[in-house]
Design a protein around this motif. Structure first.
Motif, PDB file in Angstrom:
ATOM      1  N   ILE A  45      45.510  25.510  44.548  1.00  0.00           N
ATOM      2  CA  ILE A  45      44.230  25.729  45.223  1.00  0.00           C
ATOM      3  C   ILE A  45      43.451  26.839  44.533  1.00  0.00           C
ATOM      4  O   ILE A  45      42.248  26.719  44.267  1.00  0.00           O
ATOM      5  N   VAL A  46      44.152  27.930  44.206  1.00  0.00           N
ATOM      6  CA  VAL A  46      43.496  29.064  43.556  1.00  0.00           C
ATOM      7  C   VAL A  46      42.988  28.669  42.171  1.00  0.00           C
ATOM      8  O   VAL A  46      41.850  28.968  41.793  1.00  0.00           O
TER       9      VAL A  46
ATOM     10  N   ALA B 250      48.766  32.600  35.536  1.00  0.00           N
ATOM     11  CA  ALA B 250      48.486  33.377  34.332  1.00  0.00           C
ATOM     12  C   ALA B 250      47.465  34.480  34.597  1.00  0.00           C
ATOM     13  O   ALA B 250      47.497  35.540  33.946  1.00  0.00           O
ATOM     14  N   HIS B 251      46.569  34.251  35.537  1.00  0.00           N
ATOM     15  CA  HIS B 251      45.512  35.235  35.802  1.00  0.00           C
ATOM     16  C   HIS B 251      45.902  36.228  36.900  1.00  0.00           C
ATOM     17  O   HIS B 251      45.628  37.427  36.787  1.00  0.00           O
TER      18      HIS B 251
ATOM     19  N   LEU C  26      38.178  34.895  44.914  1.00  0.00           N
ATOM     20  CA  LEU C  26      38.476  34.947  43.484  1.00  0.00           C
ATOM     21  C   LEU C  26      38.580  36.367  42.937  1.00  0.00           C
ATOM     22  O   LEU C  26      38.975  36.545  41.783  1.00  0.00           O
ATOM     23  N   GLU C  27      38.259  37.360  43.730  1.00  0.00           N
ATOM     24  CA  GLU C  27      38.478  38.739  43.292  1.00  0.00           C
ATOM     25  C   GLU C  27      39.957  39.090  43.374  1.00  0.00           C
ATOM     26  O   GLU C  27      40.483  39.801  42.517  1.00  0.00           O
ATOM     27  N   HIS C  28      40.628  38.564  44.402  1.00  0.00           N
ATOM     28  CA  HIS C  28      42.026  38.913  44.622  1.00  0.00           C
ATOM     29  C   HIS C  28      42.986  37.759  44.337  1.00  0.00           C
ATOM     30  O   HIS C  28      44.208  37.939  44.357  1.00  0.00           O
ATOM     31  N   GLY C  29      42.455  36.543  44.108  1.00  0.00           N
ATOM     32  CA  GLY C  29      43.321  35.413  43.830  1.00  0.00           C
ATOM     33  C   GLY C  29      44.142  34.971  45.013  1.00  0.00           C
ATOM     34  O   GLY C  29      45.312  34.595  44.866  1.00  0.00           O
ATOM     35  N   ASP C  30      43.524  34.971  46.191  1.00  0.00           N
ATOM     36  CA  ASP C  30      44.238  34.594  47.410  1.00  0.00           C
ATOM     37  C   ASP C  30      43.311  33.753  48.281  1.00  0.00           C
ATOM     38  O   ASP C  30      42.088  33.751  48.100  1.00  0.00           O
TER      39      ASP C  30
END
Length: 248
Positions: free
Chosen positions: A237-238, A116-117, A20-24
């Motif tokens: 998923i993210v 969006a994030h 969740l720091e990099h969104g991957d």
């Protein structure tokens, strides 16, 4: 920080731990086929298989292809079995996962939150609409970065039919449409949505987004900017993992 996300789709159920720091995705996703009929018990068991593949033991975010209220209750089920309606999906899936904390949200809303994030809609003001083209058409509508949940714009009427029956990826596959033929249908759908909402930006997601170069250049006459999703088909998923982070 890693949280697990699962994306329930009409054809496949896929999931992975998410950074969740990099969104991957922190690891390659694991996917199983969606059962047919896609009943609550059978789908919940498939979610158990996906989560169990990673031996995950923390919070889990789940997307669902329909309206979901309060992170739990299913209110519509267009592309899965109708027996899902009014099911407490959070309780059902948590039970199948041995009591792990679970939250559930609309699949397109999850993809939209991720875009969006971390992705193509990051920092965009005004009205932004994220559309996921797959078995159906999912939608996530944002105004100045704020989500309007459960919009379900795939069920707008287009030429006497639900739009997703004409312009989804499934419709293209089932009718063996060329990219040009399908792009013409998608253009008509986007024009209808644009008339209703006047967005500044359309973000096109779903599995077909990785082939955006084959159809987006064929869509002309839309005032809004149209771009492919940055997170492609991992956005759900993210976004599910982002929502599950709130479980602690």
């Amino acid at each position: 920080m890693q949280i697990f996300g699962v994306d329930i789709g009409g054809s496949g159920i896929k999931g992975a731990p998410v950074d969740l720091e990099h969104g991957d995705l922190a690891e390659p996703r694991h996917k199983v086929l969606t059962p047919h009929p896609a009943t609550p018990e059978d789908v919940a068991d498939c979610v158990r298989q996906v989560v169990g593949h990673f031996e995950w033991s923390g919070p889990v975010g789940i997307t669902f292809p329909g309206v979901v209220t309060d992170g739990s209750t299913v209110r519509s089920a267009a592309n899965v079995d109708k027996s899902w309606v009014d099911v407490d999906a959070r309780a059902l899936i948590s039970e199948h996962l041995g009591g792990l904390p679970v939250t559930v949200l609309n699949d397109a809303d999850a993809a939209g939150v991720a875009e969006a994030h971390f992705g193509a809609a990051r920092g965009r003001k005004g009205t932004v609409i994220v559309l996921t083209l797959g078995t159906g058409i999912g939608s996530a509508v944002f105004t100045d970065g704020h989500l309007v949940p459960n919009t379900e714009l795939g069920h707008l009427e287009l030429h006497g039919h639900d739009a997703e029956k004409r312009a989804s990826t499934k419709a293209r596959d089932d009718e063996q449409l060329t990219w040009e033929q399908w792009a013409h249908r998608v253009k008509k759908y986007l024009a209808h949505v644009e008339m209703l909402f006047s967005p500044e930006l359309f973000v096109i997601g779903g599995g077909v987004s990785r082939k955006a170069h084959k159809f987006l250049p064929l869509i002309e006459g839309i005032r809004a900017e149209i771009v492919p999703a940055d997170l492609l088909n991992n956005a759900g998923i993210v976004g599910a993992a982002m929502r599950a982070r709130e479980l602690g």
